[in-house]
Design a protein around this motif. Structure first.
Motif, mmCIF file in Angstrom:
data_model
loop_
_atom_site.group_PDB
_atom_site.id
_atom_site.type_symbol
_atom_site.label_atom_id
_atom_site.label_comp_id
_atom_site.label_asym_id
_atom_site.label_seq_id
_atom_site.Cartn_x
_atom_site.Cartn_y
_atom_site.Cartn_z
ATOM 1 N N ARG A 27 -0.715 -10.888 6.988
ATOM 2 C CA ARG A 27 -1.511 -10.332 5.885
ATOM 3 C C ARG A 27 -0.915 -10.722 4.542
ATOM 4 O O ARG A 27 -1.635 -11.136 3.636
ATOM 5 C CB ARG A 27 -1.593 -8.809 5.995
ATOM 6 C CG ARG A 27 -2.467 -8.178 4.905
ATOM 7 C CD ARG A 27 -2.531 -6.677 5.035
ATOM 8 N NE ARG A 27 -1.285 -6.016 4.653
ATOM 9 C CZ ARG A 27 -0.935 -5.787 3.381
ATOM 10 N NH1 ARG A 27 -1.707 -6.194 2.374
ATOM 11 N NH2 ARG A 27 0.189 -5.162 3.110
ATOM 12 N N ARG A 28 0.406 -10.598 4.412
ATOM 13 C CA ARG A 28 1.032 -10.934 3.138
ATOM 14 C C ARG A 28 1.179 -12.433 2.949
ATOM 15 O O ARG A 28 1.324 -12.906 1.824
ATOM 16 C CB ARG A 28 2.400 -10.258 3.025
ATOM 17 C CG ARG A 28 2.355 -8.745 2.938
ATOM 18 C CD ARG A 28 1.415 -8.243 1.841
ATOM 19 N NE ARG A 28 1.752 -8.690 0.508
ATOM 20 C CZ ARG A 28 2.558 -8.035 -0.338
ATOM 21 N NH1 ARG A 28 3.125 -6.906 0.048
ATOM 22 N NH2 ARG A 28 2.768 -8.491 -1.546
ATOM 23 N N LEU A 62 9.053 1.974 3.375
ATOM 24 C CA LEU A 62 10.218 1.298 2.794
ATOM 25 C C LEU A 62 11.181 2.299 2.153
ATOM 26 O O LEU A 62 12.406 2.149 2.250
ATOM 27 C CB LEU A 62 9.763 0.264 1.756
ATOM 28 C CG LEU A 62 8.937 -0.910 2.319
ATOM 29 C CD1 LEU A 62 8.364 -1.747 1.185
ATOM 30 C CD2 LEU A 62 9.791 -1.773 3.244
ATOM 31 N N THR A 63 10.629 3.318 1.517
ATOM 32 C CA THR A 63 11.471 4.338 0.881
ATOM 33 C C THR A 63 12.265 5.112 1.925
ATOM 34 O O THR A 63 13.464 5.378 1.746
ATOM 35 C CB THR A 63 10.606 5.301 0.042
ATOM 36 O OG1 THR A 63 9.880 4.556 -0.933
ATOM 37 C CG2 THR A 63 11.480 6.335 -0.646
ATOM 38 N N GLN A 64 11.613 5.477 3.017
ATOM 39 C CA GLN A 64 12.312 6.191 4.095
ATOM 40 C C GLN A 64 13.441 5.342 4.670
ATOM 41 O O GLN A 64 14.516 5.853 4.987
ATOM 42 C CB GLN A 64 11.317 6.574 5.197
ATOM 43 C CG GLN A 64 10.373 7.691 4.819
ATOM 44 C CD GLN A 64 9.429 8.057 5.953
ATOM 45 O OE1 GLN A 64 9.497 7.470 7.045
ATOM 46 N NE2 GLN A 64 8.534 9.004 5.712
ATOM 47 N N MET A 65 13.207 4.053 4.776
ATOM 48 C CA MET A 65 14.243 3.169 5.303
ATOM 49 C C MET A 65 15.444 3.120 4.361
ATOM 50 O O MET A 65 16.596 3.120 4.805
ATOM 51 C CB MET A 65 13.677 1.758 5.507
ATOM 52 C CG MET A 65 14.657 0.786 6.112
ATOM 53 S SD MET A 65 13.893 -0.841 6.369
ATOM 54 C CE MET A 65 15.245 -1.681 7.204
ATOM 55 N N GLY A 81 0.819 -1.196 0.000
ATOM 56 C CA GLY A 81 0.000 0.000 0.000
ATOM 57 C C GLY A 81 0.858 1.252 0.000
ATOM 58 O O GLY A 81 2.082 1.194 0.169
ATOM 59 N N ALA A 82 0.219 2.415 -0.177
ATOM 60 C CA ALA A 82 0.956 3.682 -0.264
ATOM 61 C C ALA A 82 1.751 3.960 1.004
ATOM 62 O O ALA A 82 2.898 4.430 0.939
ATOM 63 C CB ALA A 82 -0.021 4.826 -0.534
ATOM 64 N N ASP A 83 1.161 3.662 2.174
ATOM 65 C CA ASP A 83 1.881 3.900 3.428
ATOM 66 C C ASP A 83 3.086 2.973 3.568
ATOM 67 O O ASP A 83 4.135 3.357 4.092
ATOM 68 C CB ASP A 83 0.925 3.724 4.613
ATOM 69 C CG ASP A 83 0.325 2.327 4.669
ATOM 70 O OD1 ASP A 83 0.114 1.722 3.589
ATOM 71 O OD2 ASP A 83 0.058 1.836 5.782
#
Length: 519
Positions: free
Chosen positions: A369-370, A309-312, A302-304
């Motif tokens: 969930r995944r 992941l990008t911030q990490m 999802g967008a969040d």
């Protein structure tokens, strides 16, 4: 009366003889004793000579047998470390006994020491494992003393484990004593030089030929006495190395790098639990948070989650690639399969839905969930955390490399090994399973799979067409014998040596030498 006196005299003589009293009265007795002791001494000497001769003959036979086993290649080592099934329990005991004998008896290699090599490994467990194999081969070739490698403690996993926390350090040293001298630490005199800063530290050039170490590194060792290599991953070329170098790399990997008894014992326990319920697959599902952040692969997120992941990824400066097109990377086959894609692939390959699937991985991103679609298709999903009591894993928690070592052992023993990404563990386990007799390893063609999966999901292919295409594409991708792909001038794109060390898998001629060229 005389007879009584004779008896008393005899008793006194025996008593004094036992007490060791020196009197002139018994000079004759002492002379006789000396003569007798000389005979006894000569008899004892003969006995010791016979014993010494016998020991030398037995020792010679042992050394010859050891050398003969080496010249026949590494096939004799194929039982290790895949020694956990019921069929190989006896072999495991025999190997333990043999290893103890080697530790006691194997003669040290004598050579003129050119200096000392210190190495600091970088990366995860299997990246470091391959590097250690390379460093032993390099030290052997350069005739230098290797200090037990230092393991990475500063990477993402932040694992404080030392070498001896993961590997049996005494076995590592003694099993290789015929090849290279390995010390747990520098001798005091040399250690003082290091403490005074008299040491040369560098990162060797990646994918270098062994001649690079002879021409560039050896002169530095001879000059400074100690050289410290602070990066060790992928520093020795895959191909076109001397055959004895390649085989020594294998010997270190398949024999010398044994895990600690605690890890081995827990690995056996996991495998026993799995075997009690029948065959099992190990799925190396690379879908941990750090893997997704590093690769930039966010399919199904999802967008969040994409933002997280990008911030990490930006938080770690050594992860150099920042702006990543996830969809493009996936189409190129450069992303690990998602749990949903993995479920479709296993079904298309006709994997029995009731088989046990052991997930060898860290914590799956967004967990249950995944994993829901994968669990719906294969309900018998298990992990070491679900098979073992928390007390069993207490000493391994927060030690990612030790946890990975458990997964490594289970992966070697599995009926089928399926990696969803070609990272270091996937490749090293692939090669080790080839060494153990080409045990089935399904090497997924991710680029083709995502194309087929997209066509199936869009309705361009029905299930039968999709399944047939997947099976056809992987019929020859089961870890069967093959040569490595060689790409001159592009070593990073070649097949990895440790994924397919075919030089170690061939039958070696009995009269083919296995000696290493030394400098």
């Amino acid at each position: 009366m005389c007879r009584l006196k004779d008896c008393e005299e005899s008793n006194r003589r025996r008593k004094w003889g036992i007490m060791g009293l020196k009197t002139a009265a018994f000079a004759g007795d002492r002379l006789e004793k000396l003569r007798n002791s000389g005979v006894v001494s000569r008899s004892r000497m003969k006995l010791w000579i016979i014993r010494a001769t016998t020991s030398i003959l037995l020792w010679t036979c042992f050394v010859q047998l050891t050398a003969l086993s080496e010249t026949r290649g590494l096939r004799v080592l194929k039982g290790w470390p895949s020694c956990f099934s019921q069929e190989s329990a006896a072999a495991a005991a025999a190997l333990d006994a043999q290893s103890h004998l080697v530790r006691v008896l194997l003669p040290k290699r004598v050579y003129k020491n050119n200096g000392y090599l210190m190495v600091s490994c970088n990366g995860g467990l299997n990246q470091m494992r391959a590097a250690i194999c390379d460093m032993v081969a390099i030290a052997r070739y350069l005739n230098v003393t290797l200090v037990v490698p230092e393991l990475d403690k500063t990477s993402f996993w932040n694992d404080p484990s030392e070498f001896e926390d993961i590997f049996d350090v005494d076995h590592f040293i003694t099993s290789l004593r015929g090849e290279v001298r390995i010390l747990k630490e520098l001798p005091p005199r040399v250690k003082r030089r290091v403490e005074l800063g008299i040491i040369y530290t560098m990162a060797p050039v990646s994918w270098s030929d062994i001649s690079y170490y002879h021409n560039q590194i050896l002169p530095l060792i001879q000059k400074y006495k100690v050289v410290h290599l602070n990066r060790t991953d992928a520093r020795l070329a895959n191909n076109d190395q001397p055959m004895d170098i390649q085989r020594l790399r294998c010997r270190v990997n398949f024999s010398a790098l044994r895990f600690t008894p605690q890890i081995e014992e827990l690995g056996r326990k996991v495998i026993k639990i799995l075997r009690q319920k029948g065959p099992f697959i190990v799925l190396h599902l690379r879908y941990e948070m750090d893997m997704l952040a590093f690769s930039g692969c966010t399919q199904g997120c999802g967008a969040d989650e994409v933002e997280e992941l990008t911030q990490m990824r930006y938080a770690y400066p050594w992860w150099k690639e920042k702006v990543i097109d996830s969809d493009l990377k996936r189409r190129e086959g450069l992303c690990p399969l998602t749990p949903e894609e993995t479920a479709l692939t296993l079904r298309a390959l006709d994997i029995d839905r009731n088989i046990q699937i052991y997930i060898a991985a860290g914590e799956i991103y967004r967990g249950e969930r995944r994993l829901s679609s994968l669990r719906a298709s294969y309900p018998n999903l298990v992990r070491k955390e679900t098979l073992l009591d928390s007390s069993d894993l207490r000493y391994f928690q927060n030690h990612s490399s030790q946890m990975a070592a458990l997964d490594y052992l289970v992966s070697l023993e599995s009926d089928i090994f399926v990696p969803t990404y070609d990272g270091n563990m996937a490749r090293v386990v692939e090669g080790h399973r080839r060494h153990l007799g080409y045990k089935k390893t399904i090497l997924l063609d991710r680029k083709l799979l995502v194309e087929l999966i997209d066509k199936y999901n869009s309705g361009s292919l029905n299930w039968d067409e999709f399944s047939t295409a997947v099976k056809d594409a992987h019929a020859e991708r089961m870890g069967n014998p093959t040569k490595r792909l060689v790409i001159p001038d592009r070593p990073k794109e070649e097949d990895y040596f440790y994924a397919n060390p075919y030089e170690c898998l061939l039958t070696q001629s009995e009269d083919e030498p296995l000696e290493l060229t030394s400098t």
